[in-house]
Design a protein around this motif. Structure first.
Motif, PDB file in Angstrom:
ATOM      1  N   HIS A 124      31.700  31.773  25.158  1.00  0.00           N
ATOM      2  CA  HIS A 124      30.312  32.595  24.640  1.00  0.00           C
ATOM      3  C   HIS A 124      31.259  34.460  25.713  1.00  0.00           C
ATOM      4  CE1 HIS A 124      26.919  34.649  22.869  1.00  0.00           C
ATOM      5  NE2 HIS A 124      26.795  35.123  24.437  1.00  0.00           N
ATOM      6  N   PHE A 125      30.723  34.438  26.933  1.00  0.00           N
ATOM      7  CA  PHE A 125      31.521  35.729  27.185  1.00  0.00           C
ATOM      8  C   PHE A 125      32.432  36.001  27.434  1.00  0.00           C
ATOM      9  CE2 PHE A 125      26.589  34.228  29.288  1.00  0.00           C
ATOM     10  CZ  PHE A 125      26.879  35.016  28.687  1.00  0.00           C
ATOM     11  N   ARG A 126      32.797  37.114  26.792  1.00  0.00           N
ATOM     12  CA  ARG A 126      34.534  37.427  26.734  1.00  0.00           C
ATOM     13  C   ARG A 126      34.687  38.094  28.274  1.00  0.00           C
ATOM     14  NH1 ARG A 126      36.574  34.092  23.871  1.00  0.00           N
ATOM     15  NH2 ARG A 126      37.824  35.468  22.699  1.00  0.00           N
ATOM     16  N   ILE A 127      36.510  38.733  28.166  1.00  0.00           N
ATOM     17  CA  ILE A 127      37.021  38.962  29.721  1.00  0.00           C
ATOM     18  C   ILE A 127      37.690  39.878  28.978  1.00  0.00           C
ATOM     19  CG2 ILE A 127      38.545  39.139  31.756  1.00  0.00           C
ATOM     20  CD1 ILE A 127      37.375  35.413  32.091  1.00  0.00           C
ATOM     21  N   LEU A 128      37.351  41.029  30.281  1.00  0.00           N
ATOM     22  CA  LEU A 128      38.557  42.481  29.597  1.00  0.00           C
ATOM     23  C   LEU A 128      39.233  42.840  31.099  1.00  0.00           C
ATOM     24  CD1 LEU A 128      40.209  43.887  28.252  1.00  0.00           C
ATOM     25  CD2 LEU A 128      37.914  45.598  27.982  1.00  0.00           C
ATOM     26  N   PRO A 129      40.536  42.228  31.904  1.00  0.00           N
ATOM     27  CA  PRO A 129      40.653  42.119  32.586  1.00  0.00           C
ATOM     28  C   PRO A 129      41.440  44.260  32.260  1.00  0.00           C
ATOM     29  CG  PRO A 129      41.703  40.400  31.844  1.00  0.00           C
ATOM     30  CD  PRO A 129      41.193  41.616  30.755  1.00  0.00           C
ATOM     31  N   SER A 130      41.091  44.706  34.152  1.00  0.00           N
ATOM     32  CA  SER A 130      41.770  45.915  34.236  1.00  0.00           C
ATOM     33  C   SER A 130      42.818  45.574  35.342  1.00  0.00           C
ATOM     34  CB  SER A 130      40.553  46.356  34.951  1.00  0.00           C
ATOM     35  OG  SER A 130      41.033  48.101  35.011  1.00  0.00           O
ATOM     36  N   ILE A 131      43.999  46.307  34.806  1.00  0.00           N
ATOM     37  CA  ILE A 131      45.497  46.168  35.584  1.00  0.00           C
ATOM     38  C   ILE A 131      45.372  47.612  36.369  1.00  0.00           C
ATOM     39  CG2 ILE A 131      47.429  45.792  36.013  1.00  0.00           C
ATOM     40  CD1 ILE A 131      46.010  43.428  34.928  1.00  0.00           C
ATOM     41  N   GLU A 132      44.780  47.536  38.106  1.00  0.00           N
ATOM     42  CA  GLU A 132      44.489  48.910  38.498  1.00  0.00           C
ATOM     43  C   GLU A 132      46.128  49.094  39.014  1.00  0.00           C
ATOM     44  OE1 GLU A 132      40.576  48.981  39.685  1.00  0.00           O
ATOM     45  OE2 GLU A 132      39.648  48.411  37.473  1.00  0.00           O
ATOM     46  N   THR A 133      46.403  48.023  39.983  1.00  0.00           N
ATOM     47  CA  THR A 133      47.192  47.877  40.996  1.00  0.00           C
ATOM     48  C   THR A 133      48.767  47.764  40.725  1.00  0.00           C
ATOM     49  OG1 THR A 133      46.567  45.885  42.087  1.00  0.00           O
ATOM     50  CG2 THR A 133      45.304  47.141  42.725  1.00  0.00           C
ATOM     51  N   ALA A 134      50.036  47.862  41.797  1.00  0.00           N
ATOM     52  CA  ALA A 134      51.222  47.830  41.661  1.00  0.00           C
ATOM     53  C   ALA A 134      51.185  45.784  41.550  1.00  0.00           C
ATOM     54  CB  ALA A 134      51.894  48.431  42.900  1.00  0.00           C
ATOM     55  N   LEU A 135      50.817  45.327  42.289  1.00  0.00           N
ATOM     56  CA  LEU A 135      50.619  43.865  42.035  1.00  0.00           C
ATOM     57  C   LEU A 135      50.248  43.651  40.975  1.00  0.00           C
ATOM     58  CD1 LEU A 135      51.034  40.743  43.631  1.00  0.00           C
ATOM     59  CD2 LEU A 135      48.991  41.193  44.570  1.00  0.00           C
ATOM     60  N   GLY A 136      48.948  44.241  40.288  1.00  0.00           N
ATOM     61  CA  GLY A 136      48.731  43.642  39.278  1.00  0.00           C
ATOM     62  C   GLY A 136      49.536  44.527  37.899  1.00  0.00           C
ATOM     63  N   VAL A 137      49.938  44.965  38.181  1.00  0.00           N
ATOM     64  CA  VAL A 137      51.024  46.056  36.906  1.00  0.00           C
ATOM     65  C   VAL A 137      52.538  44.660  36.859  1.00  0.00           C
ATOM     66  CG1 VAL A 137      52.826  47.037  36.494  1.00  0.00           C
ATOM     67  CG2 VAL A 137      50.784  48.050  37.117  1.00  0.00           C
ATOM     68  N   ILE A 138      52.899  43.568  38.315  1.00  0.00           N
ATOM     69  CA  ILE A 138      53.691  42.676  37.959  1.00  0.00           C
ATOM     70  C   ILE A 138      53.330  41.258  38.015  1.00  0.00           C
ATOM     71  CG2 ILE A 138      54.720  41.692  40.085  1.00  0.00           C
ATOM     72  CD1 ILE A 138      55.043  43.410  41.556  1.00  0.00           C
ATOM     73  N   ASN A 139      52.401  41.168  37.362  1.00  0.00           N
ATOM     74  CA  ASN A 139      51.498  39.957  37.169  1.00  0.00           C
ATOM     75  C   ASN A 139      50.540  39.602  36.121  1.00  0.00           C
ATOM     76  OD1 ASN A 139      52.125  37.984  39.806  1.00  0.00           O
ATOM     77  ND2 ASN A 139      50.188  39.245  40.410  1.00  0.00           N
ATOM     78  N   ALA A 140      50.780  40.909  35.589  1.00  0.00           N
ATOM     79  CA  ALA A 140      49.993  41.690  34.773  1.00  0.00           C
ATOM     80  C   ALA A 140      50.189  40.061  33.317  1.00  0.00           C
ATOM     81  CB  ALA A 140      50.796  42.728  33.715  1.00  0.00           C
ATOM     82  N   THR A 141      51.837  39.664  33.076  1.00  0.00           N
ATOM     83  CA  THR A 141      51.887  39.024  31.604  1.00  0.00           C
ATOM     84  C   THR A 141      51.650  37.714  32.498  1.00  0.00           C
ATOM     85  OG1 THR A 141      54.262  39.705  31.928  1.00  0.00           O
ATOM     86  CG2 THR A 141      53.950  37.588  30.809  1.00  0.00           C
ATOM     87  N   SER A 142      51.860  36.955  33.094  1.00  0.00           N
ATOM     88  CA  SER A 142      50.557  35.768  33.570  1.00  0.00           C
ATOM     89  C   SER A 142      49.416  35.686  33.447  1.00  0.00           C
ATOM     90  CB  SER A 142      51.375  35.461  35.041  1.00  0.00           C
ATOM     91  OG  SER A 142      51.185  36.097  36.183  1.00  0.00           O
ATOM     92  N   THR A 143      48.820  37.351  33.985  1.00  0.00           N
ATOM     93  CA  THR A 143      47.323  37.305  33.894  1.00  0.00           C
ATOM     94  C   THR A 143      46.693  37.439  32.410  1.00  0.00           C
ATOM     95  OG1 THR A 143      46.957  38.481  35.867  1.00  0.00           O
ATOM     96  CG2 THR A 143      45.716  39.171  34.424  1.00  0.00           C
ATOM     97  N   ALA A 144      47.431  38.288  31.243  1.00  0.00           N
ATOM     98  CA  ALA A 144      47.327  37.729  30.062  1.00  0.00           C
ATOM     99  C   ALA A 144      47.067  36.936  29.077  1.00  0.00           C
ATOM    100  CB  ALA A 144      47.958  38.822  28.869  1.00  0.00           C
ATOM    101  N   LYS A 145      47.407  35.630  29.867  1.00  0.00           N
ATOM    102  CA  LYS A 145      47.491  34.523  29.436  1.00  0.00           C
ATOM    103  C   LYS A 145      46.740  33.598  29.787  1.00  0.00           C
ATOM    104  CE  LYS A 145      52.111  34.449  27.737  1.00  0.00           C
ATOM    105  NZ  LYS A 145      53.259  34.458  27.883  1.00  0.00           N
ATOM    106  N   ALA A 146      45.928  33.711  31.733  1.00  0.00           N
ATOM    107  CA  ALA A 146      44.957  33.477  32.043  1.00  0.00           C
ATOM    108  C   ALA A 146      43.737  32.860  31.682  1.00  0.00           C
ATOM    109  CB  ALA A 146      44.772  34.394  33.323  1.00  0.00           C
ATOM    110  N   SER A 147      43.459  33.130  30.561  1.00  0.00           N
ATOM    111  CA  SER A 147      42.391  32.794  29.624  1.00  0.00           C
ATOM    112  C   SER A 147      41.735  32.913  28.468  1.00  0.00           C
ATOM    113  CB  SER A 147      41.209  33.290  30.571  1.00  0.00           C
ATOM    114  OG  SER A 147      39.621  33.120  29.866  1.00  0.00           O
ATOM    115  N   THR A 148      41.539  32.115  27.578  1.00  0.00           N
ATOM    116  CA  THR A 148      40.786  32.782  25.684  1.00  0.00           C
ATOM    117  C   THR A 148      39.958  33.400  25.941  1.00  0.00           C
ATOM    118  OG1 THR A 148      39.945  30.934  25.937  1.00  0.00           O
ATOM    119  CG2 THR A 148      42.260  30.255  25.804  1.00  0.00           C
TER     120      THR A 148
END
Length: 306
Positions: A124-148
């Protein structure tokens, strides 16, 4: 909300300001990000979340999407944020500092537990993650697929430039690589890509230039810090009349091509094939969501029948 959901404009509203909260129904943005994180001083965290819950309880008939930006999951406030605001039924959670897929997965698990307690459908509740750090940018591809649950990926330039120890400029060259990494990750996962805020609320010309740039790159929306920025952002993201007319011609042309037993056709001296049709359908679906055309584009229109 059914169909293609516009998220052109996402307005931050501080969770500790009653005057701003009560004006949310009047704002013309597509979504509101009620902020319990950066906008709220440490000594007001507890009061702010209660204030936000009261607002959500009173704002049942909503004309826009409501997301709450909680404090980071590694802080002592995050769990209380969720416990307090989720019974108020926001549409979802804006997750700050989503540096890894594990952080998104942890929030997903917490949301599932709350949904079970509240007797809601899982998801029911959705998620909008914020990519805000160098590490977040590096991991963005896997983060984008982490949850439906994910509806998109958002880029946060202010924190990003801080972690990179660089200055943010209006020209934005220093953001290009990070923006593209976030954008590629979102597109690969089939979710929306939301750009960062433009902080100078008095410089509408630079806001327009930046919004035009990120639209050309492929972003579908932009965060805002002031409702006065909404008109510029909406104007940039709205398909222009010529774009809509050309897209209609493309859909009509491919239908004629299929009647002739082929999947390609020439229009104005240019070949029309599947990628061009997909792009045209996207323009028309966006135009329909803007109320510019009264047309529904089906999968059959795009891909034909077997």
């Amino acid at each position: 909300m059914a169909g293609y959901q516009l998220r052109r404009s996402l307005l931050y509203v501080p969770g500790n300001m009653p005057s701003m909260l009560q004006n949310i129904p009047l704002f013309e943005c597509d979504a509101v990000l009620i902020d319990l994180e950066d906008a709220v001083p440490l000594n007001e965290k507890d009061a702010a979340r209660v204030l936000v819950r009261c607002f959500l309880d009173q704002y049942k008939e909503r004309n826009k999407e409501i997301l709450v930006r909680i404090n980071g999951l590694d802080t002592k406030w995050a769990l209380d944020d969720l416990k307090t605001v989720l019974p108020g039924m926001p549409d979802g959670i804006r997750l700050p500092k989503a540096d890894s897929p594990e952080i998104v997965e942890r929030l997903d698990t917490l949301l599932t537990e709350f949904e079970e307690e509240l007797e809601l459908d899982i998801g029911h509740f959705r998620i909008l993650p914020s990519i805000e750090t160098a590490l977040g940018v590096i991991n963005a591809t896997s983060t984008a697929k982490a949850s439906t649950r994910l509806i998109g990926l958002a880029f946060g330039a202010e924190d990003y430039t801080a972690t990179m120890e660089i200055e943010r400029t209006k020209s934005g060259e220093e953001l290009f690589n990070a923006r593209m990494r976030v954008l590629w990750a979102a597109k690969a996962a089939g979710i929306q890509a939301i750009d960062t805020i433009f902080a100078d609320v008095n410089d509408m010309d630079s806001l327009r230039r930046e919004t035009e740039l990120i639209k050309r790159l492929g972003f579908t929306g932009k965060c805002m810090v002031n409702p006065r920025q909404c008109d510029v952002i909406h104007d940039v993201f709205a398909p222009k009349a010529a774009e809509v007319e050309h897209a209609l011609q493309i859909i009509d042309a491919i239908k004629r091509a299929r009647e002739m037993g082929t999947g390609v056709i020439s229009l104005g001296g240019k070949m029309i094939d599947a990628p061009i049709v997909i792009r045209a359908a996207r323009v028309l679906r966006t135009a329909q969501a803007h109320g510019l055309v009264d047309i529904e584009i089906s999968e059959e229109d795009i891909y034909g029948t077997e």
